[in-house]
Design a protein around this motif. Sequence first.
Motif, PDB file in Angstrom:
ATOM      1  N   TYR A  38       0.721  -0.636   0.511  1.00  0.00           N
ATOM      2  CA  TYR A  38       0.170  -0.125   0.394  1.00  0.00           C
ATOM      3  C   TYR A  38       0.950   1.431   0.182  1.00  0.00           C
ATOM      4  CZ  TYR A  38      -3.244  -3.110   1.580  1.00  0.00           C
ATOM      5  OH  TYR A  38      -4.746  -3.901   1.748  1.00  0.00           O
ATOM      6  N   ASN A  39       0.405   2.027  -0.609  1.00  0.00           N
ATOM      7  CA  ASN A  39       0.991   2.948  -0.409  1.00  0.00           C
ATOM      8  C   ASN A  39      -0.274   4.492  -0.237  1.00  0.00           C
ATOM      9  OD1 ASN A  39       3.322   5.489  -0.636  1.00  0.00           O
ATOM     10  ND2 ASN A  39       2.159   6.046  -2.650  1.00  0.00           N
TER      11      ASN A  39
ATOM     12  N   ILE B 264      -5.747   5.159  -1.724  1.00  0.00           N
ATOM     13  CA  ILE B 264      -4.465   4.480  -1.529  1.00  0.00           C
ATOM     14  C   ILE B 264      -4.283   3.705  -2.820  1.00  0.00           C
ATOM     15  CG2 ILE B 264      -3.826   1.905   0.262  1.00  0.00           C
ATOM     16  CD1 ILE B 264      -4.720   4.657   1.721  1.00  0.00           C
ATOM     17  N   GLU B 265      -3.352   3.455  -3.366  1.00  0.00           N
ATOM     18  CA  GLU B 265      -2.331   2.853  -4.079  1.00  0.00           C
ATOM     19  C   GLU B 265      -2.112   1.472  -3.674  1.00  0.00           C
ATOM     20  OE1 GLU B 265       1.017   3.288  -7.369  1.00  0.00           O
ATOM     21  OE2 GLU B 265       1.493   3.751  -5.434  1.00  0.00           O
TER      22      GLU B 265
ATOM     23  N   SER C 183      -0.962  -2.141 -10.560  1.00  0.00           N
ATOM     24  CA  SER C 183      -0.837  -1.390 -10.034  1.00  0.00           C
ATOM     25  C   SER C 183      -2.437  -0.705  -9.781  1.00  0.00           C
ATOM     26  CB  SER C 183      -0.327   0.393  -9.076  1.00  0.00           C
ATOM     27  OG  SER C 183       1.207  -0.226  -8.446  1.00  0.00           O
ATOM     28  N   GLU C 184      -3.475  -0.195  -8.714  1.00  0.00           N
ATOM     29  CA  GLU C 184      -4.481   0.724  -8.658  1.00  0.00           C
ATOM     30  C   GLU C 184      -4.817   1.613  -7.711  1.00  0.00           C
ATOM     31  OE1 GLU C 184      -8.793  -0.506  -8.838  1.00  0.00           O
ATOM     32  OE2 GLU C 184      -8.011  -2.184 -10.444  1.00  0.00           O
ATOM     33  N   ILE C 185      -5.366   2.527  -8.244  1.00  0.00           N
ATOM     34  CA  ILE C 185      -6.068   3.659  -6.741  1.00  0.00           C
ATOM     35  C   ILE C 185      -7.618   3.473  -6.065  1.00  0.00           C
ATOM     36  CG2 ILE C 185      -6.177   5.742  -6.116  1.00  0.00           C
ATOM     37  CD1 ILE C 185      -3.613   5.494  -7.433  1.00  0.00           C
TER      38      ILE C 185
ATOM     39  N   LEU D  65      -0.382  -1.348   7.987  1.00  0.00           N
ATOM     40  CA  LEU D  65       0.603  -0.853   6.378  1.00  0.00           C
ATOM     41  C   LEU D  65       0.722   0.195   7.141  1.00  0.00           C
ATOM     42  CD1 LEU D  65       0.469  -3.742   3.676  1.00  0.00           C
ATOM     43  CD2 LEU D  65       1.754  -4.013   5.932  1.00  0.00           C
ATOM     44  N   VAL D  66      -0.437   0.924   6.980  1.00  0.00           N
ATOM     45  CA  VAL D  66       0.045   1.877   6.327  1.00  0.00           C
ATOM     46  C   VAL D  66      -1.370   3.277   7.725  1.00  0.00           C
ATOM     47  CG1 VAL D  66      -1.411   4.584   5.313  1.00  0.00           C
ATOM     48  CG2 VAL D  66      -0.784   2.399   4.591  1.00  0.00           C
TER      49      VAL D  66
END
Length: 306
Positions: free
Chosen positions: A158-159, A210-211, A255-257, A292-293
Amino acid sequence: MRAASKADVTVLIVGLDLSVEAESLDREDLLLPGYQSQLISQVAEVSKGPVVVVVMSAGGVDISFAKNDPNVHSIIWARYPGEEGGRAIADVVFGRYNPGGRLPLTWHENDYVQMLPMTSMPLRPVDSLGYPGRTYKFFNGSTVYPFRYGLSYTNFTYNLVSSNHRLNISLNEFGHCKDLEYADGLYKPACPAVQTDDLQCDRHNIRLAIEVTNTGNRDGSHVVIMYWSAPSGIGEAPIKQLIGFKRVFLKSWRSEIVNFELNACKSFGIVDYNGNKLLPSGGSKIEIGDGLVTIPLQINFHRGPL
């Protein structure tokens, strides 16, 4: 045991049935009935190849012994599948299908049933009687597998792309501060909480982006889960509560937002001992996935227009 000692792979299908768990029945424990635990342990001890344990049940089962057995390579919860269940299980075992499920309930250890009578209805712990809490919101003991646990044949990261971290809420003449029980010595805001019925909740939203990236070599689906934890020290608050989830399918290394819009009253509210729905002020946090975030969130109340 003789068959497993010669087989390249051993698949053991165990579990419960409607003679054990049904609307008209109460389970006496959380163990596998009969000699199934002994079967798993003895077969795993002598097996030539990997051992896959498939558990069929509607509720949780204490399979700690299998989880901690180094000879048991995989555990699959199949629930009670339909007529194509055998094909579905085989597709997962042989890797034709990449599972992306999450547990919808906590799998407790067997001694949990001795900690409190099942007729005790409060979800919160009853300290005077030594009863632990119920559900992932209030139970803080050890478990076999926690609510939302699940594995995949690939990995996801996650980002945080964007979010707003602060809500400044203006109170009108109908918005009155409500007290909350705080642990001794911890900071309590001047206006600890406001009843959500007194707020125009549709105006107070938090937006997050979230990416999600599939960092493995297999395509797969993934459930992005979001929790909220109330400001520290509030006695009525749960440990954390689920506030949103979305499933996303990603090809390998794609990846996907994923966007979330969270209503403050519904997502960040608590219910006190008297049954009042309250929105607490102060610093809380939003957690994505298994920590994770982590996103800090500040909620402030003001009298009059901002």
